[in-house]
Scaffold this motif. Sequence first.
Motif, PDB file in Angstrom:
ATOM      1  N   VAL A  38       5.583   5.062   1.842  1.00 41.90           N
ATOM      2  CA  VAL A  38       5.034   6.415   2.028  1.00 41.90           C
ATOM      3  C   VAL A  38       5.842   7.483   1.305  1.00 41.90           C
ATOM      4  O   VAL A  38       7.054   7.373   1.134  1.00 41.90           O
ATOM      5  CB  VAL A  38       4.962   6.805   3.525  1.00 41.90           C
ATOM      6  CG1 VAL A  38       3.819   6.091   4.203  1.00 41.90           C
ATOM      7  CG2 VAL A  38       6.285   6.555   4.219  1.00 41.90           C
ATOM      8  N   SER A  39       5.121   8.539   0.906  1.00 43.41           N
ATOM      9  CA  SER A  39       5.728   9.779   0.424  1.00 43.41           C
ATOM     10  C   SER A  39       5.997  10.678   1.618  1.00 43.41           C
ATOM     11  O   SER A  39       5.550  10.391   2.734  1.00 43.41           O
ATOM     12  CB  SER A  39       4.754  10.542  -0.486  1.00 43.41           C
ATOM     13  OG  SER A  39       4.658   9.958  -1.745  1.00 43.41           O
ATOM     14  N   ALA A  40       6.653  11.780   1.347  1.00 48.60           N
ATOM     15  CA  ALA A  40       6.789  12.830   2.353  1.00 48.60           C
ATOM     16  C   ALA A  40       5.441  13.525   2.511  1.00 48.60           C
ATOM     17  O   ALA A  40       4.589  13.468   1.624  1.00 48.60           O
ATOM     18  CB  ALA A  40       7.843  13.837   1.910  1.00 48.60           C
ATOM     19  N   ARG A  59      11.241  13.275  -8.884  1.00 47.19           N
ATOM     20  CA  ARG A  59      10.030  13.731  -8.215  1.00 47.19           C
ATOM     21  C   ARG A  59       8.859  12.802  -8.515  1.00 47.19           C
ATOM     22  O   ARG A  59       8.709  12.313  -9.625  1.00 47.19           O
ATOM     23  CB  ARG A  59       9.711  15.176  -8.620  1.00 47.19           C
ATOM     24  CG  ARG A  59      10.778  16.190  -8.203  1.00 47.19           C
ATOM     25  CD  ARG A  59      11.052  16.195  -6.704  1.00 47.19           C
ATOM     26  NE  ARG A  59       9.880  16.439  -5.912  1.00 47.19           N
ATOM     27  CZ  ARG A  59       9.498  17.654  -5.513  1.00 47.19           C
ATOM     28  NH1 ARG A  59      10.219  18.718  -5.822  1.00 47.19           N
ATOM     29  NH2 ARG A  59       8.426  17.792  -4.776  1.00 47.19           N
ATOM     30  N   GLY A  60       8.061  12.558  -7.499  1.00 48.69           N
ATOM     31  CA  GLY A  60       6.949  11.623  -7.642  1.00 48.69           C
ATOM     32  C   GLY A  60       7.396  10.162  -7.575  1.00 48.69           C
ATOM     33  O   GLY A  60       6.619   9.259  -7.836  1.00 48.69           O
ATOM     34  N   GLY A  61       8.656   9.945  -7.196  1.00 51.80           N
ATOM     35  CA  GLY A  61       9.254   8.617  -7.295  1.00 51.80           C
ATOM     36  C   GLY A  61       8.772   7.577  -6.297  1.00 51.80           C
ATOM     37  O   GLY A  61       9.130   6.400  -6.413  1.00 51.80           O
ATOM     38  N   GLN A  78       0.852  -1.193   0.000  1.00 54.66           N
ATOM     39  CA  GLN A  78       0.000   0.000   0.000  1.00 54.66           C
ATOM     40  C   GLN A  78       0.878   1.229   0.000  1.00 54.66           C
ATOM     41  O   GLN A  78       1.724   1.397   0.863  1.00 54.66           O
ATOM     42  CB  GLN A  78      -0.903   0.024   1.252  1.00 54.66           C
ATOM     43  CG  GLN A  78      -1.888  -1.143   1.297  1.00 54.66           C
ATOM     44  CD  GLN A  78      -2.880  -1.021   2.449  1.00 54.66           C
ATOM     45  OE1 GLN A  78      -2.509  -0.634   3.552  1.00 54.66           O
ATOM     46  NE2 GLN A  78      -4.130  -1.374   2.194  1.00 54.66           N
ATOM     47  N   LYS A  79       0.680   2.085  -0.999  1.00 53.83           N
ATOM     48  CA  LYS A  79       1.491   3.308  -1.083  1.00 53.83           C
ATOM     49  C   LYS A  79       0.611   4.524  -0.830  1.00 53.83           C
ATOM     50  O   LYS A  79      -0.464   4.651  -1.413  1.00 53.83           O
ATOM     51  CB  LYS A  79       2.166   3.389  -2.444  1.00 53.83           C
ATOM     52  CG  LYS A  79       3.103   4.581  -2.593  1.00 53.83           C
ATOM     53  CD  LYS A  79       2.466   5.723  -3.321  1.00 53.83           C
ATOM     54  CE  LYS A  79       3.281   6.989  -3.211  1.00 53.83           C
ATOM     55  NZ  LYS A  79       2.671   8.106  -3.969  1.00 53.83           N
ATOM     56  N   PHE A  80       1.059   5.390   0.065  1.00 54.71           N
ATOM     57  CA  PHE A  80       0.284   6.587   0.391  1.00 54.71           C
ATOM     58  C   PHE A  80       1.052   7.837  -0.037  1.00 54.71           C
ATOM     59  O   PHE A  80       2.194   8.050   0.382  1.00 54.71           O
ATOM     60  CB  PHE A  80      -0.028   6.636   1.889  1.00 54.71           C
ATOM     61  CG  PHE A  80      -0.928   5.504   2.309  1.00 54.71           C
ATOM     62  CD1 PHE A  80      -2.304   5.634   2.228  1.00 54.71           C
ATOM     63  CD2 PHE A  80      -0.389   4.293   2.728  1.00 54.71           C
ATOM     64  CE1 PHE A  80      -3.142   4.577   2.584  1.00 54.71           C
ATOM     65  CE2 PHE A  80      -1.216   3.234   3.082  1.00 54.71           C
ATOM     66  CZ  PHE A  80      -2.595   3.370   3.007  1.00 54.71           C
TER      67      PHE A  80
HETATM   68 MG    MG Z   1       3.407  12.068  -5.351  1.00 56.49          MG
END
Ligand code: MG
Length: 403
Positions: free
Chosen positions: A39-41, A149-151, A5-7
Amino acid sequence: MLIVQKFGGTSVGDLERIQNVANRVSATKKDGNDVVVVVSAMSGETNKLVGYAQHFSKNPAQAEMDMLLSAGERVTASLLSIALQEMGHEATAMTGRKAGIVTDKHHTKARIEEINPQAMHEALGGGKIVVVAGFQGVNENGDVTTLGRGGSDLSAVAIAGALKADLCEIYTDVSGIFTTDPRIEPKAKKLDKISYEEMLELASLGAKVLQNRSVEMAKKLNVNLVTRTSFSDEEGTLITKEENIMEAPLVSGIALDRNQARISLMGVKDRPGIASDFFNRLADEEVNVDMIIQNKSHDDTTNIDFTVPVGDLQDAKKIVDSFVQDGEIKADSYNEDICKVSVVGVGMRSHTGVAAKAFSIMADNNININMIATSEIKISMVIDEKYAELAVRSLHDAYELDK
Ligand code: MG
Ligand code: ASP
């Protein structure tokens, strides 16, 4: 099942939202699944860190930027792990390095070379929820790298591939992939399923829900991807192999790209190698050429028209100027008030008449088509920008995408 799961940034945008993410992860775990979370920042955090660096330097070293920017994802990964532990779960936060993500040396836009998933396997084997900081890896020298970015999407898909996960869910603030931009056509419908190929066409054409590289990787590694919102329980859109979609509709979506400019070259010297010389120069400057049309003129010259993203126009102009100076091109003109409308669907492979219908719709609405390009699963038309919305709505209607 094993679920990744990626948030994204908005889903972990503040502490309350991180708690909501923890609740969702907890529920997935309690359903009997093994869970890896990427997770992203927190939203805005990466830009804030970029701003800090710019306070000291206009041109900071890229290795330092990677050290700096990778911190944003570490903050959310550790906070989420703490929240999960507090809820009684066994959880462990990992950096990209600990998760075994090895990249090339290309700082700030590194490519993933391999994933050594031992640490993740061990933690999962011990019943733990694994929380990985997205967007980052480590190169062979042990330096932190980031993936562009968006990685974090890419981190999630690569991890799902390496672990052979059953599903990779990408949580964002939109509920899935739509038949077209709902801001243009409110009757746009959310798709239940779409093939990798269609998603790649729609994404490159402007429907930017998922980072393109991550869809390419999902296709390569055969990862079943779902995009959905973290703000409700609404089901999202499954992005999968074409074979997994039983009754593919003729057309899946209409994409609009307003960000194109047209360059017309008149009186181009008609000699072997001219197109190669010219377009290679553009490629060297990383100008992204999309559609190209060449017509013979009456004398022994030809006319060439092509499109580039608006952002690449200045670079392209410089190259055109140098060919004009050398006498290889007589005249040039530019038009930024164009857009590209595309009809996308794998069903086109086995049906005829899809393109003819698109052209009739344009004719019925008195919209002049400037350029046409087709592929197996796509018809693209360049038209005047002022007709963009009319074209999208009419095509959406004609292929009955609201049904
Ligand atoms: Mg993003
Ligand atoms: N935080 C990084 C960015 O803003 C990576 C990501 O969010 O996927 O680009």
